[in-house]
Design an enzyme around this catalytic site. Sequence first.
Site, PDB file in Angstrom:
ATOM      1  N   LYS A  25       1.026  -1.074  -0.082  1.00 53.81           N
ATOM      2  CA  LYS A  25      -0.019   0.217  -0.023  1.00 53.81           C
ATOM      3  C   LYS A  25       0.796   1.396  -0.021  1.00 53.81           C
ATOM      4  CE  LYS A  25      -2.929   0.596   3.536  1.00 53.81           C
ATOM      5  NZ  LYS A  25      -2.518   1.929   4.244  1.00 53.81           N
ATOM      6  N   SER A  26       2.035   1.377   0.759  1.00 49.72           N
ATOM      7  CA  SER A  26       2.710   2.369   1.020  1.00 49.72           C
ATOM      8  C   SER A  26       3.545   2.584  -0.340  1.00 49.72           C
ATOM      9  CB  SER A  26       3.907   2.439   2.048  1.00 49.72           C
ATOM     10  OG  SER A  26       3.233   2.147   3.308  1.00 49.72           O
ATOM     11  N   ARG A 126      -8.346  12.100  12.477  1.00 52.64           N
ATOM     12  CA  ARG A 126      -7.014  11.867  12.812  1.00 52.64           C
ATOM     13  C   ARG A 126      -6.217  13.084  12.938  1.00 52.64           C
ATOM     14  NH1 ARG A 126      -5.338   6.916   9.226  1.00 52.64           N
ATOM     15  NH2 ARG A 126      -3.494   7.122  10.420  1.00 52.64           N
ATOM     16  N   SER A 171       7.306   9.117  11.724  1.00 48.05           N
ATOM     17  CA  SER A 171       6.218   8.770  10.864  1.00 48.05           C
ATOM     18  C   SER A 171       6.448   9.083   9.509  1.00 48.05           C
ATOM     19  CB  SER A 171       5.028   9.912  11.224  1.00 48.05           C
ATOM     20  OG  SER A 171       4.420   9.903  10.231  1.00 48.05           O
ATOM     21  N   GLN A 173       4.544   9.395   6.881  1.00 53.49           N
ATOM     22  CA  GLN A 173       3.702  10.152   6.338  1.00 53.49           C
ATOM     23  C   GLN A 173       4.314  11.636   6.450  1.00 53.49           C
ATOM     24  OE1 GLN A 173       0.012   9.393   7.697  1.00 53.49           O
ATOM     25  NE2 GLN A 173      -0.162   7.154   6.760  1.00 53.49           N
ATOM     26  N   ASP A 319       2.024  -1.176  11.769  1.00 50.50           N
ATOM     27  CA  ASP A 319       0.721  -1.494  11.183  1.00 50.50           C
ATOM     28  C   ASP A 319       0.428  -2.783  11.761  1.00 50.50           C
ATOM     29  OD1 ASP A 319       0.549   0.934  10.189  1.00 50.50           O
ATOM     30  OD2 ASP A 319       1.051   0.321   8.155  1.00 50.50           O
TER      31      ASP A 319
HETATM   32  C1  S3P Z   1       2.264   4.905   6.154  1.00 53.92           C
HETATM   33  C2  S3P Z   1       3.069   5.445   7.284  1.00 53.92           C
HETATM   34  C3  S3P Z   1       2.776   4.788   8.636  1.00 53.92           C
HETATM   35  C4  S3P Z   1       1.808   3.652   8.596  1.00 53.92           C
HETATM   36  C5  S3P Z   1       0.576   3.701   7.281  1.00 53.92           C
HETATM   37  C6  S3P Z   1       1.458   3.906   5.900  1.00 53.92           C
HETATM   38  C7  S3P Z   1       3.158   5.430   4.777  1.00 53.92           C
HETATM   39  O1  S3P Z   1       1.887   5.738   9.100  1.00 53.92           O
HETATM   40  O2  S3P Z   1       1.230   3.380   9.810  1.00 53.92           O
HETATM   41  O3  S3P Z   1      -0.187   2.795   7.251  1.00 53.92           O
HETATM   42  O4  S3P Z   1       2.882   4.729   3.678  1.00 53.92           O
HETATM   43  O5  S3P Z   1       3.895   6.399   4.920  1.00 53.92           O
HETATM   44  P1  S3P Z   1       2.625   6.931  10.277  1.00 53.92           P
HETATM   45  O6  S3P Z   1       3.492   7.674   9.122  1.00 53.92           O
HETATM   46  O7  S3P Z   1       1.634   7.904  10.711  1.00 53.92           O
HETATM   47  O8  S3P Z   1       3.586   6.185  11.222  1.00 53.92           O
END
Ligand code: S3P
Length: 444
Positions: A25-26, A126, A171, A173, A319
Site C-alpha cells: 500500500k505504501s 485523525r 512517521s 507520512q 501496522d
Molecule cells: C505509512 C506510514 C505509517 C503507516 C501507514 C502507512 C506510509 O503511518 O502506519 O499505514 O505509507 O507512509 P505513520 O506515518 O503515521 O506512522
Amino acid sequence: MPVESRLIAHPCGPLRGEIELPGDKSISHRAVIFGALADGMSVIHHLLEGEDVLRTVAAFRAMGVPIQRDETGVWRIQGVGIDGLGEPMDILDMGNSGTGIRLLAGLLAGQPFFSVLTGDESLRSRPMRRVAVPLARMGARLLGRDNSRFAPLAIQGTELIGIDYISPVASAQVKTALLLAGLTAAGRTSVTEPALSRDHTERMLAAFGVEVEQNGLTVAVQGRPRLRGLELTVPGDISSAAFPMVAALLVPGSEVTLTGVGINPTRTGLLDLLLEMGADITLLNARAAGGEPVADLRVRHSRLTGIEVPPEVVPRAIDEFPVFALAAACAEGETVVTGAEELRVKESDRIRAIALGLGSQGARIEELPDGLRIQGRPEGLDGGGVAEAFGDHRVAMTLMVAGLAARHPVTVIGRANVETSFPGFAATMIGLGGRIESLTGERA
Ligand code: S3P
C-alpha cells in the site's frame, strides 16, 4: 434501515498452499504520486487496487493526470512534471487513507492553486497538525477544522521555502509530506526523525532520478528536481502477508508460502518479533523488485512464546500490532508492548479496538496507555462472540484470523472494509482452507 454486513470466521483445519499478496500500500501510493510528478510515462505493475490507493489515483486524475489501467492490470501514468498539475474542480476525498491525505497536503501546499482535502469519519478524526505545523513553517497556507487539528483541510498553494525539520514522531507520512513539499520549495528541505520510519519515499525518489541525501536519521532533498518516469513492480505487502502468516502459525498442521513479499528492513519488525517468539518462518529466494528487497516466506504452524517487545522495534511493525496481539494472545506466557502510543491515532484507536475485540473472544489482554499487556492462552481463544471492527480494516482481518484459529466462530461487525488494503482477503483465506462467510442484513 441501515445495511450492516457481518463477516463470520469459522474454526478451520490446516491452512495450506501458496499465495501472492496484493501490492504494498505504501509503495503503491508513492508510485502513483511520483509517477504523476515525473516527466514522461511510468508503467506500474502489481499496483495495489485497494480503496486507499484508488483514492490517490482519483485525486491525480482530478488534477489532470492521465492514468490508465489496461486489461492485464498494468497501470500507465502519463506524468505531468512537478509544475503540471491543474486545480481540482472539487474536493479531493481521500476516503480512509492517512497516507493519501497527509502526502497530498505536503504536495498541494506548494502548488499554485486552491484545493480541499477530506476523508471518511475515521480520517476526519485523525491528527493533521503533525503535517500542518511544519508545512506552515515552510510558508504553507493551510487551514483545517479545530485550529488545523483535523480535515477537511483547505490549502491555498503558494511558494514554499525549504526548512530543516526535527520531527517529534517517527512517521513516514510526516517525512514524506515534507519531502513532497520540499520538491516544490526553494532550497533544501531536511527531515530528522527520532527513529527510522519506512524509507520507501527515499528509495523511490532515487529510482525516479532525484538526488536524496541520507545521513543517519536525516533525509534531505533540493527543491525543484526533475523526476524521470520509470517502470516499476510493486512488491507484495508485508502488512497484508501478516494475516495469513499469523493464521498459519496458529492453526495446527498449516504450511503456507507467501510469494514476492517486500522485506524492506524498515517494515520487518513483525518477522523479527515472531521469530523471537519461536515462529517457524523461512525466507526463500531473496531478490530485488522496484528498488526494494523481496522474498518468499514459508510459514509453518508453531508453538509461540510471549516476549517483551523492544520499543525500538515499534516503528518497524507499526501496522502489524493488531495481528501481532492475536499471536501473543495464543502464545505461552506474557507479552508486553510499550512505546506504541501511535496506535491510538491509526484508522481506529487500535490499542482499544484490539483489547476489546480480542478480549471479547477470550483473550487475556489489558490496555496500557501506550501498548498492551497480554497473558497468552496456548490452548487458543474461545471465540463464539461478536466482535466490533471499529471501521478498521486491520482490526477486522485480525478478528477474522482469530475466528479461524479459535474453538468457536467469531462474528465481525462494524464497517469492516478490508478492501481498503487487502482486496480479496476472504477469498485468499478460503483458498488456503479457511472458512469465512459474509452476511449482509438490515440493522433495526
Ligand atoms: C505509512 C506510514 C505509517 C503507516 C501507514 C502507512 C506510509 O503511518 O502506519 O499505514 O505509507 O507512509 P505513520 O506515518 O503515521 O506512522
